[in-house]
Write an enzyme that holds these catalytic residues in place. Structure first.
Site, PDB file in Angstrom:
ATOM      1  N   HIS A  97       0.807  -1.229   0.000  1.00  0.00           N
ATOM      2  CA  HIS A  97       0.000   0.000   0.000  1.00  0.00           C
ATOM      3  C   HIS A  97       0.833   1.268   0.000  1.00  0.00           C
ATOM      4  O   HIS A  97       0.293   2.354  -0.206  1.00  0.00           O
ATOM      5  CB  HIS A  97      -0.932   0.000   1.206  1.00  0.00           C
ATOM      6  CG  HIS A  97      -2.036  -1.007   1.084  1.00  0.00           C
ATOM      7  ND1 HIS A  97      -3.326  -0.671   0.760  1.00  0.00           N
ATOM      8  CD2 HIS A  97      -2.023  -2.354   1.202  1.00  0.00           C
ATOM      9  CE1 HIS A  97      -4.066  -1.762   0.702  1.00  0.00           C
ATOM     10  NE2 HIS A  97      -3.303  -2.797   0.974  1.00  0.00           N
ATOM     11  N   ASP A 113       3.731   9.313  -0.670  1.00  0.00           N
ATOM     12  CA  ASP A 113       2.543   8.539  -0.281  1.00  0.00           C
ATOM     13  C   ASP A 113       2.300   7.453  -1.324  1.00  0.00           C
ATOM     14  O   ASP A 113       2.489   7.701  -2.524  1.00  0.00           O
ATOM     15  CB  ASP A 113       1.317   9.483  -0.243  1.00  0.00           C
ATOM     16  CG  ASP A 113       0.336   9.126   0.866  1.00  0.00           C
ATOM     17  OD1 ASP A 113       0.256   7.944   1.232  1.00  0.00           O
ATOM     18  OD2 ASP A 113      -0.352  10.043   1.349  1.00  0.00           O
TER      19      ASP A 113
END
Ligand code: GDG
Length: 517
Positions: A156, A365
């Site tokens: 992720h 991110d």
């Protein structure tokens, strides 16, 4: 086929637990409810003795098999190796990476114990989907125990270049365990390339296209950009806007009938919260005409509070907000409000819709779901503007946002000014394309595309996207040519046409409005 999902932390609905603020939990709950199956992982609790077996508990279509950790496992596996070594390393923050052999041993030990507990629960045709950096060696441990099922992994968060990853002691051993997976999913093509390079340079694997071979094993490494449940979020926002914002309308804070800039992030150094506060301060200093008419609301639920770097961020963000408010505020206007608690999803959705601008400016991110939630929540007749860091995976898809470098305070400050001044026609044009992208690559698309690939179906990456015009929310007036896919879908290699793969490497973001640069 039964789906078995494994993730570090599992929340169980019948315990009355709220789904945690993390994007992973939100995404997985939707995926399992669609497919049914078993969800295995840590309960979040600690107990004195490690469990030697687990009994699944059924809730709706999902069975939950949860185990506690011992306190020493929590310290070494979770707080230590996962969150003080892997998390900063994967976010390119070598200076914050703390390695200890004891923590690494604890990490391997928990993965070994998870494999021992999970194996007896498995059926021959189960497809196993393991999530995130806490569990990198889990497939290798399952293989060691003779498990031959298909096993997939989804990462992720970002995967750094091989030279950065190599700084981790035992990096070759750890990365080599990845080849125990059949399919390795990454958020972006850049992450997929970094991992494949790492496998080649650190453990001598051979690469052919998106396949990486080491010894007897072969893994496919591919980008699967995660999405959100766009339609559900859109409805939530439309229903919540009044309820979420009415009580605060009369305050002197950022809401108080003024324009609102919003940030929503776990309190984590990767999210660039302190840098964002500074940029908002710079914006107000450079453009004093905006003082008193706009405020920044930063929602920042604390996370990993036992990790020292997070405690330091907690202190620093208070200090910076306090300093800027004292320097720039007025007796009847507080420019910045930072609230360190989690709000309900309804409240969040309503606030997104109420905000003229969202500041999503992480330093790095994996994807960033807040960016997509903000777009989904907008009023299609009068949408707000998304300011997005080029270092969020989402920037590879959402090129019509105002793309900024979060390390450049001045650039972010100018983007705020540009966003607040943007004419409705341009806001509409950008919004329509952003919305088309997030709805054609939503959470159902992500799940079905990943699971089709894991099940061995040779499905081109665009196949699960409905053909034809991308969906727009009800009431949207199209400002551009309606039948063509948005320009960004080509420029960004969006997986909208069957047979085209998501390839953000070749993609260049659309230029921002000139004044944003
Ligand atoms: C990891 C990767 C990747 C936040 N505050 C509240 C709240 N949230 C929700 C948001 C969003 C989620 O938490 C955060 O997701 P992100 O994607 O922004 O970030 P991470 O938690 O770091 O997630 C990330 C993600 O995994 C999925 O793959 O995108 O890159 O780092 O859904 O809305 N939710 C509620 N109250 C809050 O105060 N209810």
């Amino acid at each position: 086929m039964r789906l078995v999902v494994v993730s570090n932390r599992v929340t169980m609905p019948e315990r009355g637990e709220k789904v945690a603020a993390g994007g992973l939990a939100v995404a997985l709950r939707s995926a399992l409810e669609q497919h049914g199956g078993l969800w295995f992982g840590w309960s979040g609790a600690t107990s004195a003795e490690p469990a030697t077996s687990v009994s699944p508990v059924k809730h709706g279509k999902v069975s939950y098999a949860l185990t506690d950790l011992t306190e020493s496992e929590r310290q070494s596996y979770y707080l230590g190796f996962a969150n003080r070594a892997l998390w900063p390393l994967m976010h390119y923050r070598l200076g914050l990476t703390e390695f200890s052999r004891a923590d690494y041993a604890g990490y391997l030990g928990v993965n070994r114990r998870f494999a021992r507990l999970l194996q007896p629960l498995l059926k021959p045709d189960d497809v196993i989907w393991i999530h995130d950096y806490h569990l990198i060696p889990l497939a290798a441990e399952l293989r060691r125990r003779g498990v031959t099922n298909r096993i997939g992994y989804f990462h992720h968060i970002p995967w750094p270049p091989a030279e950065v990853f190599a700084a981790l002691p035992f990096s070759s051993t750890l990365i080599s365990t990845m080849t125990a997976y059949d399919l390795i999913g990454m958020q972006t093509q850049n992450d997929a390339r970094n991992l494949a390079d790492g496998l080649v340079t650190l453990c001598g694997a051979r690469r052919e296209g998106n396949r990486v071979r080491a010894g007897q094993r072969e893994a496919v490494v591919q980008a699967f950009p995660i999405g959100i449940d766009v339609e559900a979020f859109r409805k939530l926002a439309a229903a919540s806007v009044r309820a979420a914002t009415q009580p605060v309308r009369a305050t002197t804070g950022p809401l108080g009938g003024r324009k609102l800039v919003i940030g929503v992030d776990r309190l984590d150094y990767s999210k660039g919260i302190v840098q964002r506060l500074e940029a908002f301060g710079t914006f107000l200093r450079n453009h004093p005409e905006h003082r008193g008419e706009v405020g920044l609301l930063q929602i920042a639920p604390p996370s990993r509070t036992d990790v020292p770097e997070y405690a330091e961020l907690d202190r620093l963000s208070d200090e910076v907000a306090g300093r800027l408010n004292a320097a720039l505020g007025e007796f009847d206007w507080t420019p910045i409000r930072v609230v360190k608690k989690a709000y309900s999803r309804n409240a969040l959705a309503g606030l997104y819709r109420r905000a003229q601008v969202a500041l999503v400016t992480p330093m790095r991110d994996g994807m960033n779901l807040v960016a997509k939630e903000y777009v989904a929540a907008q009023n299609p007749e009068d949408p707000g503007v998304l300011i997005l860091s080029r270092f969020a995976g989402a920037a590879q898809q959402l090129g019509e946002a105002l793309i900024v470098n979060p390390f450049d305070t001045h650039e972010v400050a100018e983007a705020i000014r540009t966003a607040l001044a943007m004419p409705r026609s341009e806001r509409l044009r950008r919004f329509e394309r952003l919305y088309a992208t997030i709805s054609s690559t939503d959470i159902a698309w992500w799940t079905s595309r990943y699971l089709a690939a894991l099940s061995g179906l040779d499905v081109p990456s665009g196949d699960s996207v409905p053909p034809g015009t991308p969906k727009l929310p009800r009431g949207t007036r199209r400002s551009g040519s309606p039948a063509k896919p948005a320009r960004s879908s080509v420029a960004h290699g969006q997986p909208r046409k069957a047979g085209r793969d998501f390839d953000p490497v070749r993609a260049k973001p659309l230029p921002n409005a000139p004044s944003a640069r």
